[in-house]
Design a protein around this motif. Sequence first.
Motif, PDB file in Angstrom:
ATOM      1  N   ASP A 205       1.174  -1.402   0.032  1.00 14.89           N
ATOM      2  CA  ASP A 205       0.009   0.132  -0.021  1.00 14.89           C
ATOM      3  C   ASP A 205       0.727   1.067   0.527  1.00 14.89           C
ATOM      4  O   ASP A 205       0.696   1.992  -1.096  1.00 14.89           O
ATOM      5  CB  ASP A 205      -0.927  -0.207   1.364  1.00 14.89           C
ATOM      6  N   ASN A 206       1.701   1.206   0.766  1.00 11.76           N
ATOM      7  CA  ASN A 206       2.607   2.872   0.723  1.00 11.76           C
ATOM      8  C   ASN A 206       3.784   3.020  -0.348  1.00 11.76           C
ATOM      9  O   ASN A 206       3.468   3.902  -0.864  1.00 11.76           O
ATOM     10  CB  ASN A 206       3.388   2.422   2.263  1.00 11.76           C
ATOM     11  N   GLU A 207       3.666   2.141  -1.573  1.00 12.09           N
ATOM     12  CA  GLU A 207       4.644   1.789  -2.374  1.00 12.09           C
ATOM     13  C   GLU A 207       3.297   2.711  -3.986  1.00 12.09           C
ATOM     14  O   GLU A 207       4.092   3.297  -4.427  1.00 12.09           O
ATOM     15  CB  GLU A 207       5.104   0.629  -2.879  1.00 12.09           C
ATOM     16  N   TYR A 208       2.477   2.162  -3.411  1.00 14.70           N
ATOM     17  CA  TYR A 208       1.475   2.201  -3.987  1.00 14.70           C
ATOM     18  C   TYR A 208       1.401   3.540  -4.128  1.00 14.70           C
ATOM     19  O   TYR A 208       0.846   4.273  -4.911  1.00 14.70           O
ATOM     20  CB  TYR A 208       0.220   1.332  -4.075  1.00 14.70           C
ATOM     21  N   GLU A 209       1.032   4.088  -2.846  1.00 15.94           N
ATOM     22  CA  GLU A 209       0.397   5.737  -2.935  1.00 15.94           C
ATOM     23  C   GLU A 209       1.565   6.285  -3.102  1.00 15.94           C
ATOM     24  O   GLU A 209       0.952   7.729  -3.738  1.00 15.94           O
ATOM     25  CB  GLU A 209       0.379   6.036  -1.714  1.00 15.94           C
ATOM     26  N   LEU A 210       3.132   5.816  -4.022  1.00 18.57           N
ATOM     27  CA  LEU A 210       3.932   7.045  -3.736  1.00 18.57           C
ATOM     28  C   LEU A 210       4.280   6.903  -5.617  1.00 18.57           C
ATOM     29  O   LEU A 210       4.106   8.727  -6.436  1.00 18.57           O
ATOM     30  CB  LEU A 210       4.934   6.238  -3.951  1.00 18.57           C
TER      31      LEU A 210
ATOM     32  N   SER B  86      12.909   4.817  -3.136  1.00 18.18           N
ATOM     33  CA  SER B  86      11.827   4.263  -1.997  1.00 18.18           C
ATOM     34  C   SER B  86      10.793   3.327  -2.830  1.00 18.18           C
ATOM     35  O   SER B  86       9.818   2.806  -1.572  1.00 18.18           O
ATOM     36  CB  SER B  86      11.565   5.680  -2.193  1.00 18.18           C
ATOM     37  N   ALA B  87      10.814   2.474  -3.128  1.00 15.92           N
ATOM     38  CA  ALA B  87       9.641   1.098  -3.043  1.00 15.92           C
ATOM     39  C   ALA B  87      10.912  -0.283  -4.235  1.00 15.92           C
ATOM     40  O   ALA B  87      10.929  -0.535  -4.606  1.00 15.92           O
ATOM     41  CB  ALA B  87       8.570   1.712  -4.352  1.00 15.92           C
TER      42      ALA B  87
END
Length: 249
Positions: A32-37, A131-132
Amino acid sequence: MSGKNFRVAPTGERTNADGKPVKNRVLLAMPDNEYELLRADLTYVDLPSHLSLHEPTQNIEFVYFLNRGMVSQVVVTKDGRTVEVGVVGNEGYVGAGLAAGLTRSSVREIIQIAGDGSRMMGNALETILRSAPQLQRMLNRHTGLQGMQVAQTAACNRLHDIQERLSRWLLMTQDRVDSGVLPITHDFIATMMGTDRSTVSLAASVMQELGIIEYVRGAVKIVNRRKLEQSACECYGVIKEFEDDLGLR
């Protein structure tokens, strides 16, 4: 790291920047956190048949994550002849060289079966990948699959007869579009397989007589998947096993 360790978001749970549902397996499997990037950089695109996404030696300006449809990766010779060396559906992404640090495409990438998806600027993806790390690993796996497909297809084109090759190609296509009716013509299949229409038509006629496929107007209908698998050379099984091991299906 196996793709099977990733949480896969249900189709429809994620949307791109236009609010359109995401069905691409890479975008659904990333954290989720990488998708939001990258979500804000994803733009919905319609992908009509025969649309060229990249040309040989062209800089990779955009990358594409298909929801539906299929892309052919095609080598083009100086005299204009072509042969398909790989295919991409919603299991991966188009513009795979970027994950390996390449900025130009070595092949023509063309929409073979119409669909839709999301695209983003290649330089935006390069920045986000710093960052991913999990997305980077997933894209690296897909790049590895593409290299394996090229090698296996080269062997297949050299060593196996047209019916075996056609069967393998139809299986790979069905896997990616998830339909028993494939909107493709003899002419286009011949172009992708680097042969002539009459050769493809002869092989298709034999397969139709055997009850494997049927030809409807502008499309091929797969009548018996089991027989089609039996008709294919071992290359289909090798590629599928590689996909399964990498968690790409």
